[in-house]
Design an enzyme around this catalytic site. Structure first.
Site, PDB file in Angstrom:
ATOM      1  N   GLU A 108      99.260  85.555 -97.133  1.00 53.42           N
ATOM      2  CA  GLU A 108     100.074  85.231 -95.972  1.00 53.42           C
ATOM      3  C   GLU A 108     100.706  83.860 -96.167  1.00 53.42           C
ATOM      4  O   GLU A 108     100.003  82.884 -96.434  1.00 53.42           O
ATOM      5  CB  GLU A 108      99.224  85.191 -94.698  1.00 53.42           C
ATOM      6  CG  GLU A 108      98.755  86.528 -94.191  1.00 53.42           C
ATOM      7  CD  GLU A 108      98.049  86.407 -92.848  1.00 53.42           C
ATOM      8  OE1 GLU A 108      98.143  87.345 -92.043  1.00 53.42           O
ATOM      9  OE2 GLU A 108      97.399  85.372 -92.593  1.00 53.42           O
ATOM     10  N   CYS A 109     102.021  83.777 -96.038  1.00 51.10           N
ATOM     11  CA  CYS A 109     102.757  82.526 -96.084  1.00 51.10           C
ATOM     12  C   CYS A 109     102.387  81.717 -97.335  1.00 51.10           C
ATOM     13  O   CYS A 109     102.800  82.063 -98.429  1.00 51.10           O
ATOM     14  CB  CYS A 109     102.543  81.730 -94.802  1.00 51.10           C
ATOM     15  SG  CYS A 109     103.812  80.476 -94.518  1.00 51.10           S
ATOM     16  N   GLY A 110     101.592  80.653 -97.203  1.00 46.62           N
ATOM     17  CA  GLY A 110     101.211  79.887 -98.375  1.00 46.62           C
ATOM     18  C   GLY A 110     100.486  80.725 -99.408  1.00 46.62           C
ATOM     19  O   GLY A 110     100.668  80.550-100.616  1.00 46.62           O
ATOM     20  N   MET A 145     103.032  82.622-101.289  1.00 42.65           N
ATOM     21  CA  MET A 145     103.691  81.760-102.264  1.00 42.65           C
ATOM     22  C   MET A 145     102.870  81.597-103.532  1.00 42.65           C
ATOM     23  O   MET A 145     103.403  81.585-104.641  1.00 42.65           O
ATOM     24  CB  MET A 145     103.973  80.398-101.627  1.00 42.65           C
ATOM     25  CG  MET A 145     105.016  80.461-100.515  1.00 42.65           C
ATOM     26  SD  MET A 145     104.929  79.065 -99.352  1.00 42.65           S
ATOM     27  CE  MET A 145     105.250  77.698-100.444  1.00 42.65           C
ATOM     28  N   THR A 201     103.226  88.485 -97.219  1.00 44.70           N
ATOM     29  CA  THR A 201     104.168  88.305 -96.113  1.00 44.70           C
ATOM     30  C   THR A 201     104.303  86.820 -95.814  1.00 44.70           C
ATOM     31  O   THR A 201     103.391  86.038 -96.086  1.00 44.70           O
ATOM     32  CB  THR A 201     103.679  88.999 -94.831  1.00 44.70           C
ATOM     33  OG1 THR A 201     102.454  88.375 -94.394  1.00 44.70           O
ATOM     34  CG2 THR A 201     103.433  90.488 -95.058  1.00 44.70           C
TER      35      THR A 201
END
Length: 436
Positions: free
Chosen positions: A327-329, A332, A427
């Protein structure tokens, strides 16, 4: 029955968190059990609440959650003496289009639960106008009841007197006035407050805030203004399916953004959580059946994550046979590369082709409704997931198959679709709830 209050304000940055923590600690020092909640999608403040009260705090969100879910979550306050819900942004600030049970505004929670509001007003640069603002907030929505006001950052006794007189004339109670006090300022960074677990002196800071607020605010009057709330039995619990039976969960300073109610729901459903630290060069537990990387601050630790070969190779081996979600970080870090604020590119896990840059900063903020085009851990194709996105990273490349069709709160389709490749999914939004 617990005394219940909502702490809100006309805007962000006025002092809601500091007042919430101070009141919670001050009443706890008096021997009262205090339960905090956070209205809206904030995964940082609940940890501060827990530090102040000794009780876990969770989010309640009218855009993402139905009334049954909210009732289930707040029922944990039934055995407390005082319940405090800290708002987000301004009292009536939400999105334009209604979600599951509201727009995400703090006022939705106050009205839904019947909890009176204590407003934090910062009258800097004004005097009597502060009373006009407070009166406008009081009268804006009939179902929201104002208990009173705490003034913050008053400039002088004369300034305080002017504001108090105007508020009294408007029929609004003033519980106290706080002069500026640097010793209780909470440090911030680009995504909000520096996290509670990163502040070794957080207990002393909250103690000082409690002492300062008790000196300048009539705590008995605040408590007297509270509603007497009787928790209603929730017809249902959380509609959350754990992503697996044994979940390897990344947890450290780079991976710490996770909604507490999600973790509790996983455990309540029988899942076992096995934490590991990528920053300590740990790999996910080989006995786990799924790996989950939450958001956090990987951009601040990109060089170390890139150098931690055991973590990256262990994650890759894990993903050969079992699902990995970010999720998010976390998303990435599952990608091919991350460029930090200095423009230096760092190799990430490479399970997805995503490339992001923190050097090219652009804020992405808002609620998200995702309709899954493919499965992700715990959810099947077609599932409608509600979450929230908040980051400053720019997508340089997102070449993999989209995971979902993602809409913002107005219904507009956005480019941050998430990705999938093999057993890896990711995501940019943080999951809050699934539509029933």
């Amino acid at each position: 029955m617990p005394a219940s209050l909502v702490i809100s304000a006309p805007a962000s940055g006025v002092g809601k968190t500091t007042l919430t923590l101070a009141l919670a600690r001050a009443w706890r020092k008096r021997g009262l059990n205090v339960q905090c909640f956070k209205s809206g999608p904030d995964y940082i403040d609940p940890a501060f609440h827990a530090a102040a009260t000794g009780r876990a705090s969770v989010n309640v969100d009218s855009w993402a959650m139905d009334r049954g879910t909210i009732a289930h979550l707040v029922s944990r306050g039934g055995n407390a003496d005082v319940v405090l819900a800290e708002g987000s942004m301004g009292l009536f600030d939400g999105v334009a289009a209604r979600g599951v049970s509201g727009t995400g505004a703090t006022a939705d929670i106050a009205e839904m639960l019947g909890w009176p509001v204590v407003l934090v007003i910062d009258p800097s640069g004004q005097a009597q106008t502060a009373a006009a603002i407070a009166a406008g907030l009081r009268d804006y929505r009939a179902g929201v009841r104002l208990g009173g006001v705490v003034l913050n950052r008053v400039a002088s006794p004369r300034h305080e007197d002017l504001v108090r007189r105007a508020l009294n004339e408007a029929g609004i109670k003033v519980f106290g006035a706080l002069p500026r006090h640097a010793e209780i300022s909470l440090p911030k960074r680009h995504l909000g407050l520096v996290q509670a677990e990163e502040q070794a002196e957080i207990g002393k800071l909250i103690d000082e805030a409690a002492r300062f607020v008790a000196e300048h605010v009539d705590l008995d009057a605040v408590l007297h203004s509270a509603g007497q709330w009787s928790p209603q039995a929730a017809a249902n619990g959380l509609n959350v399916t754990p992503p697996g039976q044994r979940i390897a969960l990344a947890r450290d300073a780079a991976f710490s953004f996770f909604y507490p109610h999600m973790l509790e729901a996983w455990r309540a459903a029988g899942a076992e959580i096995v934490p590991f630290s990528p920053l300590a060069n740990e790999a996910p537990d080989a006995s786990a059946d799924v790996c989950w990387l939450p958001g956090g601050y990987p951009e601040l630790h990109a060089a170390k994550l890139a150098a931690n070969a055991r973590f990256r190779s262990g994650l890759r081996v894990f993903a050969e046979t079992r699902p990995v979600h970010g999720e998010c970080g976390g998303y990435m870090v599952l990608g091919a590369g991350l460029t930090d604020a200095d423009g230096i590119s760092h190799e990430m896990a490479g399970l997805l082709g995503l490339e992001t840059s923190f050097a090219k900063r652009r804020m992405h903020l808002g609620y998200r409704l995702a309709e899954l085009a493919a499965p992700m851990p715990g959810h099947q194709p077609g599932a409608r997931l509600r979450g929230h996105e908040f980051h400053y990273s720019t997508i340089l490349a997102q070449p993999d198959t989209p995971l979902a069709v993602v809409h913002d709160a107005t219904g507009a389709v956005i480019a941050e679709t998430g990705s999938r490749r093999g057993h890896a999914t990711g995501t940019f939004f943080h999951l809050i709830a699934e539509d029933r």
